[in-house]
Write an enzyme that holds these catalytic residues in place. Structure first.
Site, PDB file in Angstrom:
ATOM      1  N   HIS A 117      18.198 -47.229 -62.255  1.00 59.72           N
ATOM      2  CA  HIS A 117      17.997 -47.671 -63.643  1.00 59.72           C
ATOM      3  C   HIS A 117      16.538 -48.009 -63.896  1.00 59.72           C
ATOM      4  CE1 HIS A 117      22.394 -47.927 -63.947  1.00 59.72           C
ATOM      5  NE2 HIS A 117      22.311 -48.331 -62.686  1.00 59.72           N
TER       6      HIS A 117
ATOM      7  N   LYS B 297      -2.527 -62.894 -35.679  1.00 57.18           N
ATOM      8  CA  LYS B 297      -2.950 -62.271 -34.416  1.00 57.18           C
ATOM      9  C   LYS B 297      -4.417 -62.580 -34.154  1.00 57.18           C
ATOM     10  CE  LYS B 297      -3.704 -57.805 -32.218  1.00 57.18           C
ATOM     11  NZ  LYS B 297      -3.669 -56.339 -32.341  1.00 57.18           N
TER      12      LYS B 297
ATOM     13  N   GLU C 212      -6.701 -65.728 -45.730  1.00 60.20           N
ATOM     14  CA  GLU C 212      -5.556 -66.253 -46.482  1.00 60.20           C
ATOM     15  C   GLU C 212      -4.734 -67.209 -45.616  1.00 60.20           C
ATOM     16  OE1 GLU C 212      -6.335 -63.053 -46.037  1.00 60.20           O
ATOM     17  OE2 GLU C 212      -5.853 -61.813 -47.789  1.00 60.20           O
TER      18      GLU C 212
ATOM     19  N   LYS D 277     -12.645 -57.028 -47.346  1.00 61.32           N
ATOM     20  CA  LYS D 277     -12.670 -58.424 -46.894  1.00 61.32           C
ATOM     21  C   LYS D 277     -14.113 -58.944 -46.898  1.00 61.32           C
ATOM     22  CE  LYS D 277      -8.718 -58.316 -43.691  1.00 61.32           C
ATOM     23  NZ  LYS D 277      -8.312 -58.354 -42.259  1.00 61.32           N
TER      24      LYS D 277
ATOM     25  N   GLU E 186      -0.715 -48.224 -43.497  1.00 61.05           N
ATOM     26  CA  GLU E 186      -1.853 -48.778 -42.743  1.00 61.05           C
ATOM     27  C   GLU E 186      -2.047 -47.999 -41.440  1.00 61.05           C
ATOM     28  OE1 GLU E 186      -2.089 -53.061 -41.162  1.00 61.05           O
ATOM     29  OE2 GLU E 186      -3.360 -53.137 -42.963  1.00 61.05           O
TER      30      GLU E 186
ATOM     31  N   GLY F  59      -0.741 -55.440 -35.622  1.00 58.45           N
ATOM     32  CA  GLY F  59      -0.122 -56.399 -36.531  1.00 58.45           C
ATOM     33  C   GLY F  59       1.136 -55.858 -37.175  1.00 58.45           C
ATOM     34  N   ARG F  60       1.093 -54.570 -37.579  1.00 57.10           N
ATOM     35  CA  ARG F  60       2.244 -53.997 -38.283  1.00 57.10           C
ATOM     36  C   ARG F  60       3.365 -53.575 -37.332  1.00 57.10           C
ATOM     37  NH1 ARG F  60      -2.385 -51.367 -38.757  1.00 57.10           N
ATOM     38  NH2 ARG F  60      -2.660 -49.296 -37.813  1.00 57.10           N
TER      39      ARG F  60
HETATM   40  O1  F6P Z   1      -4.434 -55.834 -43.216  1.00 59.91           O
HETATM   41  C1  F6P Z   1      -5.165 -55.969 -42.059  1.00 59.91           C
HETATM   42  C2  F6P Z   1      -4.404 -56.808 -41.057  1.00 59.91           C
HETATM   43  O2  F6P Z   1      -5.172 -56.924 -39.890  1.00 59.91           O
HETATM   44  C3  F6P Z   1      -3.024 -56.272 -40.730  1.00 59.91           C
HETATM   45  O3  F6P Z   1      -3.053 -55.176 -39.850  1.00 59.91           O
HETATM   46  C4  F6P Z   1      -2.390 -57.506 -40.162  1.00 59.91           C
HETATM   47  O4  F6P Z   1      -0.972 -57.407 -40.072  1.00 59.91           O
HETATM   48  C5  F6P Z   1      -2.840 -58.558 -41.184  1.00 59.91           C
HETATM   49  O5  F6P Z   1      -4.162 -58.133 -41.572  1.00 59.91           O
HETATM   50  C6  F6P Z   1      -2.853 -59.985 -40.673  1.00 59.91           C
HETATM   51  O6  F6P Z   1      -3.701 -60.062 -39.554  1.00 59.91           O
HETATM   52  P1  F6P Z   1      -3.588 -61.357 -38.586  1.00 59.91           P
HETATM   53  O7  F6P Z   1      -2.186 -61.330 -38.007  1.00 59.91           O
HETATM   54  O8  F6P Z   1      -4.653 -61.147 -37.565  1.00 59.91           O
HETATM   55  O9  F6P Z   1      -3.807 -62.574 -39.440  1.00 59.91           O
END
Ligand code: F6P
Length: 545
Positions: free
Chosen positions: A382, A204, A210, A510, A351, A265-266
Site C-alpha cells: 500500500h 568497536k 555520536e 565525519k 557498506e 562493525g556490520r
Molecule cells: O559507519 C562507519 C562505522 O564504522 C560502521 O562500520 C560501524 O558499524 C559504525 O560506524 C560504528 O562504529 P563503532 O562500533 O566503532 O562505534
C-alpha cells in the site's frame, strides 16, 4: 576495461541475458520448475524459480563464480587470510559462532578460545543482572537496559532483539539509542529511573562521535538523577576493541567486553556487541542464534555452488545489477517482528559493496553494490509496490516469511501468506493487454476507452523475486537468515574482486563534520568554505532563516 568485463564468460552472460524468454514462458514450459529451482538448508527454504534463469543461465553464473575464484576466496575467509587488504585484517565474524572445540589460529593465537571466554563473561554478567544479584546504587535490581551505539553497534542489537521479541525476559526492557539527535536519548530516558537503569555502550573503535556524546549525556543524566561518579561502575558497561580508551573514559575494566579488529562493525552482532540481545533473550537463545549462523557457515563453505543458498542469491543479484541494470534490491519481510531487517541488510550490503575500485585499485567498469531497501509486508503493498509492478526500474525482490506465526489469530497468517505469494506471482506473470481488456468486458466503456484503460492496466511482469520461508522465526532461523545475507554479500564482492570489508567512504563526511562543528561554535561567521556550507553554517549560528 577490467579483466572481469573483458572475460569470455562475462560477455557470454551478457548476450545470454538478452535472449531469455519471459518467466511466464519458462513456467509454462516446465511444470517441475519450482521443484528444480528451490532448495533448503539450515531451517530455511529458498524458492528461486521466479528468477530470469534457465539451466543455461545457472551454468553460466556458476562458471563465472568458478572463473573468478569464488571457492578459493571462501576458503581464504574461513582460514583467516588477510582479505581485508586495505586495513590488513582478517575477516572472521564466522569465528564468533564457531563451536567451542574448533581451533582457528590467527597470529599464533586460537581465537576461538578468546571468543568462548568473552561469551562466558557475557553469560556471567547476564546471570548477575537477570537474577537481581546486580544492584543499582540504591540497591534496586536492573529493570531497564539502554543500549548506546550506532551503525553495526546499533542495528544488530536493535533489529535482532526486535525480531526475537517473543523470547524476551519479562522482567527487563531494552531501549536503543543511536542518533546524536538529542531527541533519541531524551525520549528514551524521560521515562526511566536511574536507580534501575543499566547502560551498555557499544563502540568497536570507541571513537564514534555520536556514541561518545550520547554516553556522556547518559552519564550527566545519571548524575542529575541522583547517581554519583562512584556509582558509574554499577550502571555503565562497554563493548569495544579499544579497552584502553574505554577505561580512560571511566568504564570499570571488569565491565568491558572485548571485541576484535577481525570483526567488521556490520558483522559484529555475534560478538559482545550482541550483549543487549543476549540480555533480552537469554544466553541459551543467543547461542541458538550463533548455532543457526554456524550451520549456514558450514553450508556456505561445504555445499556445491548449485545448491549453495548464499551463492545462488548472490549470483542472481549480480545478474540483475550487471546485466539488467538493476540499481536497487528490495527486501520485503512478511513478518512484523522482522520489520527492521531491511535496514540491517542495508548497512550490511551497502557498506560492504558500495565500492568502485577493485582490490588492485582499478576503477570498476561495471555496477557494484545496489541500493538495498524494503520494509514489512503487507504494508509495502500500500506504499511502493505500485512502482515494483509498473515502474520503469527493474527492482529484484526478496520475500521472507515464516510458515507459522508466534501469534496465530484466525485467518491473519493465511492472509499474510496469500499476499506474500500473490505478490511474487503478480511480479512474475504481470497482466497482458488482452487480459486487461478481458477484465473490462461488460463495462460501459467504449472500445477505445477500454483499450486506453487496458494500456494503463497492462503489467510487463518478468519481475524477479526470491521467496525465503522458515518454519518459525526462532533464534536459530534468525541466525541462519542473517548469515545467509552476510555470505550473499560476500559472494558478490568476491566475484567483483572488491574489498567488502573496509569503509573508507565514511571518513570524509565525519572529518568535514568535525570541521563544520568547530565553525558552528566559532566566534565569527564562516567565510572560507564554499558558499553553501558557509551559508548553512551561518544560518545555524544565527538560529534563524
Ligand atoms: O559507519 C562507519 C562505522 O564504522 C560502521 O562500520 C560501524 O558499524 C559504525 O560506524 C560504528 O562504529 P563503532 O562500533 O566503532 O562505534
Amino acid at each position: 576495461m577490467t579483466e572481469l568485463t573483458q572475460s569470455r564468460i562475462w560477455n557470454e552472460l551478457k548476450s545470454h541475458s538478452e535472449s531469455l524468454p519471459h518467466m511466464r514462458t519458462l513456467f509454462a514450459a516446465d511444470k517441475q520448475r519450482f521443484d528444480k529451482m528451490s532448495t533448503q538448508a539450515c531451517g530455511l527454504f529458498l524458492d528461486y524459480s521466479k528468477n530470469r534463469a534457465t539451466e543455461e543461465t545457472l551454468s553460466l553464473l556458476f562458471k563465472l563464480a568458478e572463473e573468478t575464484g569464488l571457492e578459493s576466496k571462501i576458503k581464504a575467509m574461513f582460514a583467516g587470510d588477510i582479505i581485508n587488504t586495505t586495513e590488513q585484517r582478517a575477516v572472521l565474524h564466522t569465528a564468533l559462532r564457531a563451536k567451542p572445540d574448533q581451533k582457528i589460529m590467527l597470529d599464533g593465537e586460537d581465537i576461538v578460545q578468546e571468543v568462548q571466554q568473552t561469551q562466558q563473561q557475557m553469560e556471567t554478567f547476564i546471570e548477575s543482572v537477570t537474577s537481581g544479584e546486580w544492584k543499582g546504587y540504591t540497591g534496586k535490581p536492573i529493570s531497564n537496559i539502554v543500549s548506546i551505539g550506532i551503525g553495526g553497534s546499533f542495528l544488530g542489537p536493535k533489529i535482532a532483539s526486535q525480531a526475537l521479541r517473543p523470547y524476551w525476559n519479562k522482567e527487563i526492557n531494552c531501549h536503543f539509542v543511536g542518533n546524536v539527535d538529542a531527541t533519541s536519548i531524551t525520549e528514551k530516558l524521560k521515562h526511566l529511573n536511574a536507580e534501575s537503569t543499566l547502560f551498555i555502550m557499544s563502540s568497536k573503535s570507541f571513537g564514534t562521535q555520536e556514541t561518545l556524546t550520547n554516553t556522556l549525556s547518559a552519564k550527566d543524566w545519571f548524575i542529575n538523577q541522583g547517581g554519583a561518579q562512584a556509582d558509574i561502575a554499577s550502571h555503565f558497561v562497554a563493548v569495544t576493541s579499544n579497552v584502553a580508551k574505554a577505561t580512560e573514559f571511566g568504564i570499570d575494566a571488569k565491565n568491558i567486553f572485548p571485541m576484535w579488529d577481525w570483526v567488521g562493525g556490520r558483522y559484529s552482532l555475534w560478538s559482545a556487541i550482541g550483549l543487549p540481545i543476549a540480555l533480552m533473550i537469554g544466553m541459551d537463545n543467543f547461542r541458538e542464534m550463533l548455532n543457526g549462523a554456524h550451520e549456514m557457515d558450514q553450508h556456505f563453505a561445504n555445499t556445491p555452488l548449485s545448491e549453495n543458498m548464499p551463492v545462488l542469491m548472490g549470483l542472481f543479484s549480480l545478474l540483475y545489477g550487471n546485466f539488467y541494470q538493476a540499481q536497487s534490491h528490495v527486501v520485503l519481510t512478511y513478518d512484523h517482528y522482522l520489520r527492521g531487517l531491511p535496514a540491517y541488510f542495508q548497512q550490511l550490503d551497502m557498506e560492504s559493496n558500495g565500492k568502485s575500485v577493485t582490490l588492485a585499485g582499478e576503477q570498476v567498469d561495471f555496477s557494484t553494490g545496489p541500493v538495498i531497501w524494503g520494509g514489512e509486508g503487507t504494508n509495502g503493498q500500500h506504499a511502493y509496490h505500485q512502482l515494483l509492478h509498473q515502474g520503469t526500474a527493474l527492482i529484484p525482490a526478496d520475500f521472507i516469511m515464516p510458515l507459522k506465526s508466534h501469534n496465530p489469530l484466525g485467518e491473519h497468517h493465511a492472509q499474510l501468506a496469500s499476499n506474500c505469494f500473490g505478490q511474487t506471482q503478480a511480479l512474475m506473470q504481470g497482466r497482458s493487454f488482452e487480459e486487461a481488456i478481458a477484465e473490462l468486458e461488460g463495462s460501459s466503456l467504449s472500445q477505445s476507452e477500454k483499450e486506453l484503460i487496458a494500456k494503463h492496466k497492462e503489467m510487463a511482469g518478468n519481475k524477479p523475486s526470491n521467496t525465503i520461508l522458515m518454519d518459525k522465526l526462532t533464534p536459530a532461523t534468525l541466525g541462519s537468515l542473517i548469515a545467509l545475507y552476510e555470505h550473499r554479500t560476500f559472494v558478490q564482492g568476491a566475484i567483483w574482486d572488491i574489498n567488502s570489508f573496509d569503509q573508507w567512504g565514511v571518513e570524509l563526511g565525519k572529518n568535514l563534520g568535525n570541521d563544520v562543528l568547530s565553525r558552528l561554535n566559532a566566534d565569527k561567521d564562516a567565510t572560507e568554505l564554499d558558499s553553501s556550507s558557509n551559508g548553512l553554517i551561518n544560518l545555524f549560528r544565527q538560529q534563524s532563516i
